[in-house]
Each structure stands twice: as C-alpha cells, then as structure tokens.
Design a protein around this motif. Structure first.
Motif, PDB file in Angstrom:
ATOM      1  N   THR A 355       0.843  -1.189   0.000  1.00  0.00           N
ATOM      2  CA  THR A 355       0.000   0.000   0.000  1.00  0.00           C
ATOM      3  C   THR A 355       0.875   1.235   0.000  1.00  0.00           C
ATOM      4  O   THR A 355       2.056   1.182   0.356  1.00  0.00           O
ATOM      5  CB  THR A 355      -0.914   0.018   1.244  1.00  0.00           C
ATOM      6  OG1 THR A 355      -0.085   0.128   2.414  1.00  0.00           O
ATOM      7  CG2 THR A 355      -1.753  -1.250   1.333  1.00  0.00           C
ATOM      8  N   GLU A 356       0.321   2.349  -0.368  1.00  0.00           N
ATOM      9  CA  GLU A 356       1.080   3.593  -0.403  1.00  0.00           C
ATOM     10  C   GLU A 356       1.558   4.003   0.984  1.00  0.00           C
ATOM     11  O   GLU A 356       2.633   4.588   1.140  1.00  0.00           O
ATOM     12  CB  GLU A 356       0.225   4.708  -1.006  1.00  0.00           C
ATOM     13  CG  GLU A 356      -0.075   4.509  -2.485  1.00  0.00           C
ATOM     14  CD  GLU A 356      -0.825   5.695  -3.070  1.00  0.00           C
ATOM     15  OE1 GLU A 356      -1.037   6.680  -2.330  1.00  0.00           O
ATOM     16  OE2 GLU A 356      -1.189   5.631  -4.254  1.00  0.00           O
ATOM     17  N   ASP A 357       0.792   3.660   2.011  1.00  0.00           N
ATOM     18  CA  ASP A 357       1.193   3.997   3.377  1.00  0.00           C
ATOM     19  C   ASP A 357       2.447   3.244   3.790  1.00  0.00           C
ATOM     20  O   ASP A 357       3.329   3.786   4.464  1.00  0.00           O
ATOM     21  CB  ASP A 357       0.056   3.686   4.357  1.00  0.00           C
ATOM     22  CG  ASP A 357      -1.152   4.570   4.120  1.00  0.00           C
ATOM     23  OD1 ASP A 357      -0.961   5.658   3.538  1.00  0.00           O
ATOM     24  OD2 ASP A 357      -2.265   4.177   4.508  1.00  0.00           O
ATOM     25  N   HIS A 358       2.534   1.969   3.400  1.00  0.00           N
ATOM     26  CA  HIS A 358       3.702   1.158   3.757  1.00  0.00           C
ATOM     27  C   HIS A 358       4.901   1.436   2.849  1.00  0.00           C
ATOM     28  O   HIS A 358       6.044   1.185   3.221  1.00  0.00           O
ATOM     29  CB  HIS A 358       3.358  -0.334   3.691  1.00  0.00           C
ATOM     30  CG  HIS A 358       2.447  -0.781   4.789  1.00  0.00           C
ATOM     31  ND1 HIS A 358       1.089  -0.904   4.617  1.00  0.00           N
ATOM     32  CD2 HIS A 358       2.704  -1.116   6.085  1.00  0.00           C
ATOM     33  CE1 HIS A 358       0.541  -1.310   5.736  1.00  0.00           C
ATOM     34  NE2 HIS A 358       1.495  -1.451   6.661  1.00  0.00           N
TER      35      HIS A 358
END
Length: 495
Positions: A355-358
């Motif tokens: 994901t973009e967060d990770h």
C-alpha cells in the motif's frame, strides 16, 4: 619492415611456475592489445616454465613484459643446449659465425641441436668497452651456492666483454639459466636445458607485492588475490582511457589493476554495508573499520584516485544504466553463495503488493539470486552495454568431477576466447571465462532448463560433507586394521 623475417629475433620467455593454465590467455590477450605477431619455435608445455619464441622487435618484448604478471623475464636467446659444455661450444661458434645469420638444427626448429648459435653481431654489439655488464645465474628446481654461481660466471671468460663489471644498473645484463625439471623431489644431477642470452625486460611481478591484500587498506571476505586481479585486467585488454565496470564490486579489488593500467573504473553492488565500509573487519585482531577504509581509500593508497569514478548501491537483476551507455570492459567475480550470499531484491509470495502507506518506509526484502539467472543477466547486460570487440571477464564456480564445457554460460553475442581453471580444492574449482563481443543487437537469451537446476552452493556443501564423512570412515578403518591400535585396545579391555 615490422614483419620482415630477417629482423625477427629469438627470445626466451621465462615464467613463474604458477597459474600455468592462465599463461596462454594472458599472453595472447597482451599480444592482441599491442597487435604483436609471434612465432612459437616449439610448442609450449605446462611441464616447462619457459617458451621459445620469435618476435619482430625488442620493443615488442618490452611491451609484453610491461603488462604480464606471469612472465618473470625475457632474454634475447644467444644459445641453448642440453649441457653446459655444449652451450659454451655454441657460443664460441657464434664468435666465429661470419654469415650474420642464426644457425639451428637441420629442420630449422630444433633449438637443442648441437648446431644452435646466434649471429656474431649480437654478441659484439654488447661487448664494447663503453658498455658495463654483469652476468646473472638462475636455476629452476635447484639451488646454487654463491661459490657455484661464481664458477658458472667465470666459465664465460672467453666472451670479449671489454667493459667494466657493474652489479647495479649495468648497460648490459647477461643471463645464464639452468632447468632441472618441475619435480623438487626428483631433481636430476644435470640440467635438462641450459640457456644464455641478453636480458631484455622483467615482467610485472613486483605488482603482486605492491598490490598485496596484506598491505591494502580496505579488504573484504572475498577480495580477489592481487595476481589474479591483474591477470583479469590483462585478459580484459584494459587500455588507458577505457571505461571499466565491475557490477559485483564488493571491496573493489578488481578495480585496482584496471585503474593501474589507465582505465576509468566504476562499480556497483547490492551490499550497502560493504560499499560504505560498515561490514565487520576481516583482518585478525581488528574490531572496528577505520575512516580510511573504502574503495576510494584504496585508490588513493595506490595514487590512482583520478581514475576512480564511483560505486553505487544497485541490484544487478534490475540494471539502472541507460541503454546507450557502453563500457570498454566488464570485469567481475560474482558471488557463489558460499562466502557471500547471492541475493537480489524480491519477495517469495506471489501477487504481493504494498500500500502507499507502507511504501514510504518500506525496506525491500531479498531472495536468492540463483547462479543460472545471475550469469544469464550478466551476459544479457554485457550484450547491451559492452562495446563491440571488447571483453567480459568473469569467474564461474563448479564441481571438478562434473565439469563439462557445454555447461558454461553462452550467448550469441559472445565468443568464449579463453577458459582457464583455478583449483580451489580436491573437489571444487572455478574457471576464468573471457568472452569477446562479436555481434550486436541480439535479443536477451532465456535460461536453459538444464542450467536452472545448477546450484553450486548446494553441491559445494553436499560434496564437502560427503568427503568429510568418507575421510572419517577411512580413518576409522585404518585404525581398526592397525595391529598396534588393536593391541592397545585389547590391553585396555583386559585392565
């Protein structure tokens, strides 16, 4: 003219008796660098530390010696014989030789013939009163005392040497050599071959000590031996101004000789810790790396920092170089999975996405970079980024009893020009492969199914375990059949 046979002279190339399988590859590469033709007077043999050759000029000899690390010295051969007395007879005949030509055997090639001596002019040109001189005595597989050497030198008193004796930096150095075979446990009473002539040039043997890993600031677990590194640079035909890449650079040991010969060097490696000199020191007793330990520090140590471009952290399976970039040579020693891991960026789970967060704080995982994939990538990369006519030089590990030349990596863009073996143990070896690029614009070549199954690490440890187990069983059997051991065992059981 350069190729005029009348100008060609006969020379003795005297080698260090080590890395014998690399002689032809190194010398042929150097001959190609300088475009020097050569004639072999007799077929070179691994059982002899010398070659008898003819070359067009003395300058050709000096060019070969200026690069070769396997050649000890080259002499202009005035006489050769099977015995010392015959050698002196030949030299005396040379002084009476009024034809101005070489005199050899009836077939014009047998240098050990009684009829073998040089033109008179070669000797007389070195014997003027203005030329200082000295005579050196060297033996192979036998030791002479100083007294014995002096006696050998005095045996040449009939030569018209009118100049003064000068032991340091004389104008002329004359060399007398005796060959007693290559078996130190079976040295004959008399030499098999004796030689005499004018010293022309020494090889680059001193570079082995100059570039020794013992003296180098920064080394790692797999730093390449200095001599083999120089041989690799020669086989890659590194020239001044070349752009050279090592894609598995490690501690940069292969960049040193390439920079020494005038190339601009560049390296890459996936190991961030090694490139930033943060790995554990490999020297005994050293606990912490010093601030001077780095690849750049090595270049500075040898005075070749101006040849050093840089090194970058990079996964070779995902090359970052722009397509139009061309290198003049690629020299490398890929990891085999034994002392250093074979790794690339990846993940074993299928269809895995972040994901973009990770993704912001993500540290890429690593998976095994199998040797078949590694060498396939290496050849495909070289096919794209190597200049046509230039060379890729790399090591390839294998189990000796399973070796077959057909298993070596191949690519339609390349011709395998040399293949030399370095024995690592009774069971394993590695081969120095030299490829020359002969075609361009060839699509990437997939890995063959047979090659996919090759795993050197697995074979290395399984073969090693078998050998240790067999060795242990053999020792147990030897003890069981030893009467002294059996008697001692019986005595212990009685008490």
């Amino acid at each position: 003219m350069l190729n005029d046979d009348k100008m060609w002279r006969r020379y003795l190339m005297w080698f260090a008796h080590e890395h014998v399988d690399f002689r032809h590859a190194e010398i042929n590469s150097i001959l190609s660098i300088f475009n020097i033709p050569i004639k072999y007077i007799e077929q070179p043999s691994v059982q002899k530390p010398y070659w008898i050759v003819e070359l067009p000029t003395e300058d050709s000899v000096k060019k070969i010696a200026s690069r070769s690390v396997l050649v000890k010295c080259c002499i202009e051969l005035w006489s050769r014989a099977n015995t010392e007395s015959q050698l002196h007879t030949n030299l005396k005949n040379s002084l009476q030789n009024k034809t101005g030509k070489w005199v050899v055997g009836d077939d014009n090639s047998n240098c050990t013939s009684d009829k073998y001596f040089c033109p008179k002019e070669l000797i007389e040109s070195c014997c003027t009163a203005k030329n200082s001189f000295k005579i050196e005595v060297e033996t192979f597989c036998k030791h002479f005392t100083l007294k014995e050497k002096v006696e050998k030198i005095e045996g040449f008193s009939y030569l018209p040497l009118d100049g003064p004796v000068k032991l340091k930096n004389p104008d002329v150095t004359l060399s007398y050599l005796e060959f007693y075979g290559v078996d130190p446990n079976n040295v004959p009473g008399k030499p098999y071959d004796v030689f005499f002539g004018k010293w022309v040039a020494d090889g680059q043997r001193e570079l082995i000590q100059t570039h020794s890993l013992k003296k180098r600031q920064f080394i790692g677990n797999t730093s390449m031996d200095a001599q083999l590194s120089i041989i690799m640079a020669n086989q890659a035909q590194v020239r001044p101004g070349d752009l050279v890449l090592d894609p598995f650079v490690g501690s940069g040991s292969l960049l040193v000789p390439a920079a020494h010969f005038g190339a601009h060097v560049w390296g890459s490696d996936i190991d961030f810790m090694m490139l930033h000199s943060r790995t554990r020191p490999t020297r005994v007793g050293q606990k912490v790396r010093t601030k001077d330990e780095s690849i750049r520090g090595n270049m500075k140590q040898y005075g070749i920092e101006s040849q050093y471009l840089d090194v970058v952290v990079s996964d070779f399976s995902m090359p970052m170089w722009r397509p139009g970039l061309k290198f003049d040579a690629i020299i490398t020693d890929p990891p085999y999975g034994v002392r250093e891991p074979t790794e690339r960026i990846g993940i074993e789970r299928e269809n895995y996405t972040l994901t973009e967060d990770h993704l912001v704080n993500h540290i890429p995982a690593k998976v095994e970079y199998g040797l078949p994939h590694l060498y396939s990538d290496l050849l495909n990369f070289a096919a794209t980024h190597l200049q046509i006519g230039r060379r890729l030089v790399c090591w390839y590990p294998l189990v000796r009893e399973e070796y077959n030349e057909d298993q070596l990596p191949r690519h339609p863009c390349f011709e395998l020009v040399s293949n030399s073996e370095q024995v690592l143990s009774k069971l394993t070896a590695r081969r120095l492969l030299t490829y020359q690029k002969v075609h361009d614009d060839v699509p990437p070549v997939p890995i063959e199914p047979i090659a996919r199954a090759y795993n050197f690490r697995e074979k290395y440890f399984s073969v090693g375990e078998e050998s240790r187990r067999e060795r242990k069983e053999r020792k147990a059997e030897e003890l069981a059949t030893n009467p002294l051991w059996r008697a001692a065992k019986n005595l212990d059981s009685v008490t």
